[in-house]
Design a protein around this motif. Sequence first.
Motif, short mmCIF file in Angstrom:
data_model
loop_
_atom_site.label_atom_id
_atom_site.label_comp_id
_atom_site.label_asym_id
_atom_site.label_seq_id
_atom_site.Cartn_x
_atom_site.Cartn_y
_atom_site.Cartn_z
N VAL A 12 0.84 -1.20 0.00
CA VAL A 12 0.00 0.00 0.00
C VAL A 12 0.87 1.25 0.00
N THR A 13 1.93 1.22 0.77
CA THR A 13 2.84 2.37 0.82
C THR A 13 3.51 2.58 -0.54
N LEU A 14 3.90 1.49 -1.20
CA LEU A 14 4.53 1.61 -2.50
C LEU A 14 3.57 2.19 -3.53
N VAL A 15 2.32 1.77 -3.50
CA VAL A 15 1.33 2.31 -4.45
C VAL A 15 1.09 3.79 -4.17
N LEU A 16 1.02 4.16 -2.89
CA LEU A 16 0.81 5.57 -2.56
C LEU A 16 2.05 6.41 -2.85
N MET A 17 3.21 5.77 -2.95
CA MET A 17 4.45 6.48 -3.20
C MET A 17 4.61 6.84 -4.68
N ILE A 18 3.85 6.22 -5.56
CA ILE A 18 3.97 6.51 -6.99
C ILE A 18 3.68 7.98 -7.29
N PRO A 19 2.58 8.57 -6.78
CA PRO A 19 2.37 10.00 -7.05
C PRO A 19 3.41 10.89 -6.37
N ALA A 20 4.08 10.40 -5.35
CA ALA A 20 5.08 11.21 -4.65
C ALA A 20 6.34 11.41 -5.49
N PHE A 21 6.48 10.68 -6.59
CA PHE A 21 7.61 10.89 -7.48
C PHE A 21 7.37 12.01 -8.48
N ILE A 22 6.14 12.52 -8.53
CA ILE A 22 5.83 13.67 -9.37
C ILE A 22 6.40 14.92 -8.69
N PRO A 23 7.03 15.80 -9.46
CA PRO A 23 7.57 17.01 -8.85
C PRO A 23 6.50 17.78 -8.07
N LEU A 24 6.90 18.37 -6.98
CA LEU A 24 6.09 19.15 -6.05
C LEU A 24 5.16 18.30 -5.19
N LEU A 25 5.17 16.98 -5.33
CA LEU A 25 4.41 16.11 -4.44
C LEU A 25 5.34 15.25 -3.59
N GLY A 26 6.61 15.55 -3.62
CA GLY A 26 7.60 14.76 -2.89
C GLY A 26 7.45 14.85 -1.38
N ALA A 27 6.80 15.89 -0.89
CA ALA A 27 6.61 16.03 0.55
C ALA A 27 5.68 14.95 1.10
N LEU A 28 4.95 14.30 0.22
CA LEU A 28 4.10 13.18 0.64
C LEU A 28 4.93 12.05 1.25
N ASN A 29 6.19 11.99 0.88
CA ASN A 29 7.07 10.95 1.43
C ASN A 29 7.30 11.12 2.92
N TRP A 30 7.10 12.32 3.45
CA TRP A 30 7.23 12.52 4.89
C TRP A 30 6.19 11.70 5.65
N LEU A 31 5.08 11.37 5.02
CA LEU A 31 4.06 10.52 5.63
C LEU A 31 4.27 9.05 5.29
N LEU A 32 4.79 8.78 4.10
CA LEU A 32 4.88 7.42 3.62
C LEU A 32 6.09 6.66 4.17
N VAL A 33 7.21 7.34 4.38
CA VAL A 33 8.38 6.66 4.93
C VAL A 33 8.11 6.14 6.34
N PRO A 34 7.51 6.92 7.24
CA PRO A 34 7.18 6.35 8.56
C PRO A 34 6.16 5.22 8.47
N MET A 35 5.25 5.29 7.48
CA MET A 35 4.28 4.21 7.30
C MET A 35 5.00 2.92 6.90
N ALA A 36 5.99 3.01 6.03
CA ALA A 36 6.77 1.84 5.64
C ALA A 36 7.61 1.33 6.80
N LEU A 37 8.13 2.23 7.61
CA LEU A 37 8.90 1.80 8.77
C LEU A 37 8.02 1.13 9.81
N PHE A 38 6.78 1.56 9.93
CA PHE A 38 5.82 0.89 10.81
C PHE A 38 5.57 -0.54 10.32
#
Length: 73
Positions: A12-38
């Motif tokens: 789920v985190t990987l699928v949600l991370m796909i839009p975070a690779f679009i420029p100006l949406l990279g800040a979404l990774n601040w939520l997704l990296v802790p989710m993956a670590l959980f």
Amino acid sequence: MLNILSGFIGLVTLVLMIPAFIPLLGALNWLLVPMALFGAVIGMVSSRNGGRNFCLIVAAFGALRLFLGGGIF
């Protein structure tokens, strides 16, 4: 069972991370990296380590994206 849950969280985190690779949406990774670590923490409780390793790889991709974008982009 926890290994499957950990793998599902990683997927789920990987699928949600796909839009975070679009420029100006990279800040979404601040939520997704802790989710993956959980998910990795849940995978550590399991006797198998496939889900944990998958979550750690997903977290590494997100952290790399944050690093390349300067933490914002």
